[in-house]
Scaffold this motif. Structure first.
Motif, short mmCIF file in Angstrom:
data_model
loop_
_atom_site.label_atom_id
_atom_site.label_comp_id
_atom_site.label_asym_id
_atom_site.label_seq_id
_atom_site.Cartn_x
_atom_site.Cartn_y
_atom_site.Cartn_z
N ASP A 66 17.07 6.96 66.50
CA ASP A 66 17.66 7.15 67.83
C ASP A 66 19.02 7.80 67.70
O ASP A 66 19.80 7.48 66.79
CB ASP A 66 17.82 5.81 68.56
CG ASP A 66 16.52 5.31 69.15
OD1 ASP A 66 15.68 6.16 69.47
OD2 ASP A 66 16.36 4.09 69.28
N GLN A 67 19.32 8.71 68.63
CA GLN A 67 20.62 9.36 68.63
C GLN A 67 20.97 9.83 70.04
O GLN A 67 20.08 10.18 70.82
CB GLN A 67 20.62 10.57 67.68
CG GLN A 67 21.98 11.24 67.53
CD GLN A 67 21.95 12.39 66.54
OE1 GLN A 67 20.88 12.85 66.14
NE2 GLN A 67 23.12 12.85 66.13
N GLY A 68 22.27 9.81 70.37
CA GLY A 68 22.72 10.32 71.65
C GLY A 68 22.85 11.83 71.63
O GLY A 68 22.60 12.48 70.62
N ASN A 69 23.25 12.39 72.77
CA ASN A 69 23.36 13.84 72.90
C ASN A 69 24.67 14.15 73.63
O ASN A 69 24.80 13.91 74.84
CB ASN A 69 22.17 14.39 73.67
CG ASN A 69 22.17 15.91 73.74
OD1 ASN A 69 23.10 16.56 73.29
ND2 ASN A 69 21.10 16.46 74.31
N VAL A 70 25.64 14.68 72.91
CA VAL A 70 26.96 14.97 73.50
C VAL A 70 26.95 16.25 74.31
O VAL A 70 27.94 16.58 74.97
CB VAL A 70 28.02 15.06 72.38
CG1 VAL A 70 28.17 13.73 71.66
CG2 VAL A 70 27.68 16.18 71.40
N TYR A 123 16.03 11.05 71.51
CA TYR A 123 17.36 11.30 72.06
C TYR A 123 17.22 11.81 73.50
O TYR A 123 16.18 12.36 73.88
CB TYR A 123 18.13 12.31 71.21
CG TYR A 123 17.48 13.66 71.11
CD1 TYR A 123 17.89 14.72 71.91
CD2 TYR A 123 16.44 13.89 70.21
CE1 TYR A 123 17.29 15.95 71.82
CE2 TYR A 123 15.83 15.13 70.11
CZ TYR A 123 16.26 16.16 70.92
OH TYR A 123 15.65 17.39 70.83
N PRO A 124 18.26 11.64 74.33
CA PRO A 124 18.21 12.16 75.70
C PRO A 124 18.39 13.67 75.70
O PRO A 124 19.16 14.23 74.91
CB PRO A 124 19.38 11.46 76.39
CG PRO A 124 20.33 11.14 75.28
CD PRO A 124 19.48 10.87 74.07
N MET A 150 25.50 9.32 75.58
CA MET A 150 26.14 10.41 74.87
C MET A 150 26.68 9.97 73.51
O MET A 150 27.43 10.68 72.87
CB MET A 150 27.26 11.00 75.72
CG MET A 150 26.79 11.56 77.06
SD MET A 150 28.09 12.34 78.03
CE MET A 150 28.37 13.83 77.06
N ASN A 151 26.32 8.77 73.08
CA ASN A 151 26.74 8.27 71.78
C ASN A 151 26.15 9.14 70.67
O ASN A 151 24.93 9.23 70.52
CB ASN A 151 26.26 6.83 71.63
CG ASN A 151 26.79 6.18 70.35
OD1 ASN A 151 27.32 6.85 69.48
ND2 ASN A 151 26.64 4.87 70.26
N PRO A 152 26.98 9.82 69.85
CA PRO A 152 26.45 10.75 68.85
C PRO A 152 25.92 10.08 67.58
O PRO A 152 25.32 10.75 66.74
CB PRO A 152 27.65 11.63 68.53
CG PRO A 152 28.82 10.71 68.71
CD PRO A 152 28.46 9.79 69.86
N LYS A 162 14.47 10.72 78.16
CA LYS A 162 14.29 10.44 76.75
C LYS A 162 13.29 11.43 76.17
O LYS A 162 12.21 11.62 76.71
CB LYS A 162 13.80 9.01 76.54
CG LYS A 162 13.62 8.62 75.08
CD LYS A 162 13.10 7.20 74.95
CE LYS A 162 14.16 6.20 75.36
NZ LYS A 162 13.74 4.81 75.07
#
Length: 239
Positions: free
Chosen positions: A14-18, A66-67, A1-3, A53
């Motif tokens: 690459d990017q997380g998804n909050v 991103y997830p 969840m890292n934005p 992913k």
């Protein structure tokens, strides 16, 4: 969840998804056990909002990784296992074969997409006792084409070996192992249903090592077991 965004290169971000939702999974299995050695298992599973992913094509030929919560994940199949087979007194075989159908579904550009594949999997383990205090292992597996979210993983196989010896009055064990002896674990994945083709390759390096274990206490003697009771317990909890 890292934005935060991680820039791998000018084409891959690459990017997380909050906004991820928890995934909820339902599974069921039924098994038949024969002679305490052979087992046939029928299984099925459904996962709502599976987290996988995902890949999204952006401007400038960039791909964002991103997830994402997909719509669903279905799988069902059959697994056959055999354990404690003894071609000779010093050779034990363990094997299993699985055939599973798996389907991922998600919404992309307001259209329903899916990734579905029938996958065979095989495993064979050889456990040898060539001499007193010596043991050896030779294990191998082969996985067919496997779906994973928006990705499709190519078939992959590997063979590993190990040799061990008991020391210090059987309280200690020294083990030498070599994983992937022919360097065959080459991961190849293809991303489907995006606006531009995408591929991923990674070679899994072979590993060699040595380990030592020691039993601080021998423990109590194991009581003789009841085969019928073991069969019933296997049916109840070893699915």
């Amino acid at each position: 969840m890292n934005p935060f965004v991680t820039i791998n290169d000018k084409y891959l971000y690459d990017q997380g998804n909050v906004e991820l939702k928890p995934e909820i999974s339902h599974q069921v299995e039924t098994a038949l056990l024969f002679n305490n050695r052979y087992k046939v298992i029928l299984f099925g599973a459904y996962t709502r909002h599976p987290i996988c992913k995902s890949y999204l094509a952006g401007a400038g030929n960039r791909v964002w990784v991103y997830p994402l919560n997909m719509s669903s994940d279905y799988s069902y199949g059959i697994r056959m296992t055999a354990v404690n087979l003894h071609p000779t007194r010093w050779w034990t075989l363990v094997g299993n074969a699985t055939l599973t159908y798996k389907k991922y579904a998600w919404i992309y550009d307001h259209k329903k997409q899916n990734n579905r594949v029938m996958t065979p999997l095989f495993y064979l383990g050889n456990y040898l006792k060539p001499a007193d205090k010596w043991n050896a292992e030779l294990n191998g597996y082969w996985n067919g084409k496997t779906p994973l979210g928006q990705g499709l993983i190519s078939p992959m196989w590997s063979v590993s070996i190990a040799v061990s010896r008991s020391i210090l009055r059987d309280k200690g064990t020294v083990r030498l192992f070599l994983n992937d002896i022919v360097c065959s674990r080459y991961l190849r994945a293809k991303v489907i249903n995006v606006e531009q083709p995408a591929h991923y390759k990674e070679r899994k390096e072979a590993t060699i090592g040595i380990s030592f274990s020691y039993k601080l206490q021998r423990g109590e003697n194991i009581k003789s077991s009841n085969p019928q009771r073991e069969s019933n317990e296997s049916k109840r909890i070893k699915l």
